[in-house]
Scaffold this motif. Structure first.
Motif, PDB file in Angstrom:
ATOM      1  N   LEU A  25      -1.153  10.174 -12.239  1.00 30.87           N
ATOM      2  CA  LEU A  25      -1.116  10.687 -10.779  1.00 30.87           C
ATOM      3  C   LEU A  25      -2.395  11.405 -10.396  1.00 30.87           C
ATOM      4  O   LEU A  25      -3.066  11.464  -9.511  1.00 30.87           O
ATOM      5  CB  LEU A  25       0.151  11.530 -10.512  1.00 30.87           C
ATOM      6  N   LYS A  69       4.973   5.858  -4.840  1.00 37.79           N
ATOM      7  CA  LYS A  69       3.313   5.981  -5.344  1.00 37.79           C
ATOM      8  C   LYS A  69       3.281   5.619  -6.687  1.00 37.79           C
ATOM      9  O   LYS A  69       2.195   5.338  -7.373  1.00 37.79           O
ATOM     10  CB  LYS A  69       2.780   7.272  -4.891  1.00 37.79           C
ATOM     11  N   GLN A  75       8.008   2.137  -0.630  1.00 42.01           N
ATOM     12  CA  GLN A  75       6.672   2.490  -0.895  1.00 42.01           C
ATOM     13  C   GLN A  75       6.461   3.531  -1.755  1.00 42.01           C
ATOM     14  O   GLN A  75       5.863   4.437  -1.620  1.00 42.01           O
ATOM     15  CB  GLN A  75       6.129   2.673   0.437  1.00 42.01           C
ATOM     16  N   THR A 121       0.425  -0.281  -7.849  1.00 39.20           N
ATOM     17  CA  THR A 121       0.869   0.917  -8.039  1.00 39.20           C
ATOM     18  C   THR A 121       0.811   1.280  -9.628  1.00 39.20           C
ATOM     19  O   THR A 121       1.161   0.342 -10.529  1.00 39.20           O
ATOM     20  CB  THR A 121       2.344   1.076  -7.483  1.00 39.20           C
ATOM     21  N   SER A 152       4.293   6.465   0.580  1.00 41.72           N
ATOM     22  CA  SER A 152       5.299   7.485   0.517  1.00 41.72           C
ATOM     23  C   SER A 152       4.628   8.510  -0.519  1.00 41.72           C
ATOM     24  O   SER A 152       3.748   8.208  -1.044  1.00 41.72           O
ATOM     25  CB  SER A 152       6.397   6.571   0.149  1.00 41.72           C
ATOM     26  N   ASP A 153       5.570   9.484  -0.676  1.00 36.67           N
ATOM     27  CA  ASP A 153       5.005  10.365  -1.533  1.00 36.67           C
ATOM     28  C   ASP A 153       6.028  10.733  -2.825  1.00 36.67           C
ATOM     29  O   ASP A 153       6.207  11.655  -3.441  1.00 36.67           O
ATOM     30  CB  ASP A 153       5.174  12.030  -0.813  1.00 36.67           C
ATOM     31  N   LEU A 209      -2.903  11.694  -6.727  1.00 37.68           N
ATOM     32  CA  LEU A 209      -1.849  11.574  -5.847  1.00 37.68           C
ATOM     33  C   LEU A 209      -0.715  12.377  -6.463  1.00 37.68           C
ATOM     34  O   LEU A 209       0.301  12.465  -5.955  1.00 37.68           O
ATOM     35  CB  LEU A 209      -1.151   9.988  -6.604  1.00 37.68           C
ATOM     36  N   SER A 268       1.671  15.740  -5.858  1.00 36.86           N
ATOM     37  CA  SER A 268       2.009  16.201  -4.497  1.00 36.86           C
ATOM     38  C   SER A 268       1.683  17.681  -4.421  1.00 36.86           C
ATOM     39  O   SER A 268       1.603  18.326  -5.319  1.00 36.86           O
ATOM     40  CB  SER A 268       3.691  15.883  -4.541  1.00 36.86           C
ATOM     41  N   HIS A 303       0.816  -1.072   0.185  1.00 42.84           N
ATOM     42  CA  HIS A 303      -0.010   0.060  -0.074  1.00 42.84           C
ATOM     43  C   HIS A 303       0.801   1.322  -0.006  1.00 42.84           C
ATOM     44  O   HIS A 303       1.888   1.249   0.556  1.00 42.84           O
ATOM     45  CB  HIS A 303      -0.936  -0.091   1.259  1.00 42.84           C
ATOM     46  N   VAL A 304       0.661   2.401  -0.706  1.00 45.58           N
ATOM     47  CA  VAL A 304       1.271   3.482  -1.038  1.00 45.58           C
ATOM     48  C   VAL A 304       1.391   4.390   0.340  1.00 45.58           C
ATOM     49  O   VAL A 304       0.199   4.572   1.182  1.00 45.58           O
ATOM     50  CB  VAL A 304       0.667   4.533  -1.839  1.00 45.58           C
ATOM     51  N   GLU A 351       7.310  16.828  -7.098  1.00 51.10           N
ATOM     52  CA  GLU A 351       7.278  15.527  -6.805  1.00 51.10           C
ATOM     53  C   GLU A 351       8.696  14.869  -6.460  1.00 51.10           C
ATOM     54  O   GLU A 351       9.695  15.503  -7.117  1.00 51.10           O
ATOM     55  CB  GLU A 351       7.081  14.643  -8.067  1.00 51.10           C
ATOM     56  N   ARG A 373      -5.434   9.548 -10.052  1.00 56.06           N
ATOM     57  CA  ARG A 373      -5.602   8.826  -8.703  1.00 56.06           C
ATOM     58  C   ARG A 373      -5.301   9.874  -7.800  1.00 56.06           C
ATOM     59  O   ARG A 373      -5.184   9.287  -6.299  1.00 56.06           O
ATOM     60  CB  ARG A 373      -4.361   7.631  -8.652  1.00 56.06           C
TER      61      ARG A 373
END
Length: 265
Positions: free
Chosen positions: A221, A70, A68, A93, A6-7, A226, A228, A3-4, A32, A224
């Motif tokens: 990204l 993303k 981890q 991922t 981390s960034d 995701l 940053s 599971h994600v 990012e 989803r």
């Protein structure tokens, strides 16, 4: 992959070539944080048996899994051709791979003759040949394997007699056949762009896939949720090779100081 949590985004290649893709990602998505792995101890993937390339890709993906990440970018045409289906099966991922830009080259071509520079591994793959056959009805696609070019770039030899002679040897038959678009089917080759331009002149479209890959990553990204928040992203560099040998070449290509970490083989 787990599971994600981390960034960060993982990017890897068999060596320093994927830095050409990393640069496009860093420019497009400056917020990012990126982790780049050069699997230099097993470079180049382009002339290795597919089983060995797959094994290395799974090992590197396992390292990114522990970090981890993303999202993961396979910044290598050979690794994408050989391993991306398997990597996607093992992962929830988003995984973005490379594909030689035959479609944009075919669309851009006025003469209907395009050239593709790539490694033997990429050109021999079913994935590449499937792509090629989709466009062959309307476009003459001339493929040119380029043994030795990746090794020159890995040593930071972006100009000079030997690199120039190799490139001329690979490009002259394509030019003689009347290409008007040239696909760089290996992430190492954009680092030779000034030299390629010198040989092919200004009238040939030279197509690198780094920027479209960065945009594809951005879309994945966004889809989803995701991306940053706005802050300066960090870039971390790893290699399975000898840091003392790889670091100066990486700095030359990245055009900035960097600290290289050693990835246990």
């Amino acid at each position: 992959m787990s599971h994600v949590a981390s960034d960060r985004i993982g990017v890897f290649d068999s060596g320093v070539g994927g830095l050409s893709v990393l640069a496009h990602i860093h420019r497009l998505l400056p917020h990012e944080s990126l982790i780049y792995v050069a699997d230099t101890a097993f470079m180049p993937y382009g002339c290795k048996p597919p089983e060995q390339v797959l094994e290395r890709c799974l090992t590197v993906a396992d390292f990114f899994d522990k970090q981890q990440v993303k999202a993961l970018v396979v910044a290598c045409n050979t690794a994408t051709a050989v391993a991306i289906e398997t990597l996607r099966k093992h992962s929830s991922t988003p995984i973005i791979g490379m594909e030689p830009a035959i479609k944009p080259a075919a669309l851009a071509s006025r003469t209907g003759v395009i050239g593709v520079l790539a490694t033997t591994g990429t050109l021999g793959s079913g994935k590449f040949n499937g792509l090629k056959s989709r466009f062959e009805q309307h476009t003459r696609i001339l493929v040119q394997p380029c043994p030795g070019l990746v090794e020159q770039i890995e040593q930071g030899k972006l100009s000079g007699e030997q690199t120039t002679a190799l490139l001329e040897h690979y490009l002259q038959p394509l030019l003689a056949s009347g290409i008007d678009a040239l696909v760089l089917g290996c992430t190492h080759y954009p680092f030779l762009m000034p030299l390629i331009r010198q040989i092919v002149g200004e009238n040939i479209d030279v197509i690198d896939t780094g920027e479209p890959i960065a945009r594809q990553l951005q879309r994945q990204l966004e889809a989803r949720n995701l991306l940053s928040p706005e802050r300066a992203g960090m870039v971390e560099f790893w290699t399975s090779g000898d840091c003392a040998l790889v670091e100066p070449v990486m700095m030359q290509l990245w055009q900035a100081p960097l600290k290289l970490h050693h990835l246990p083989v």
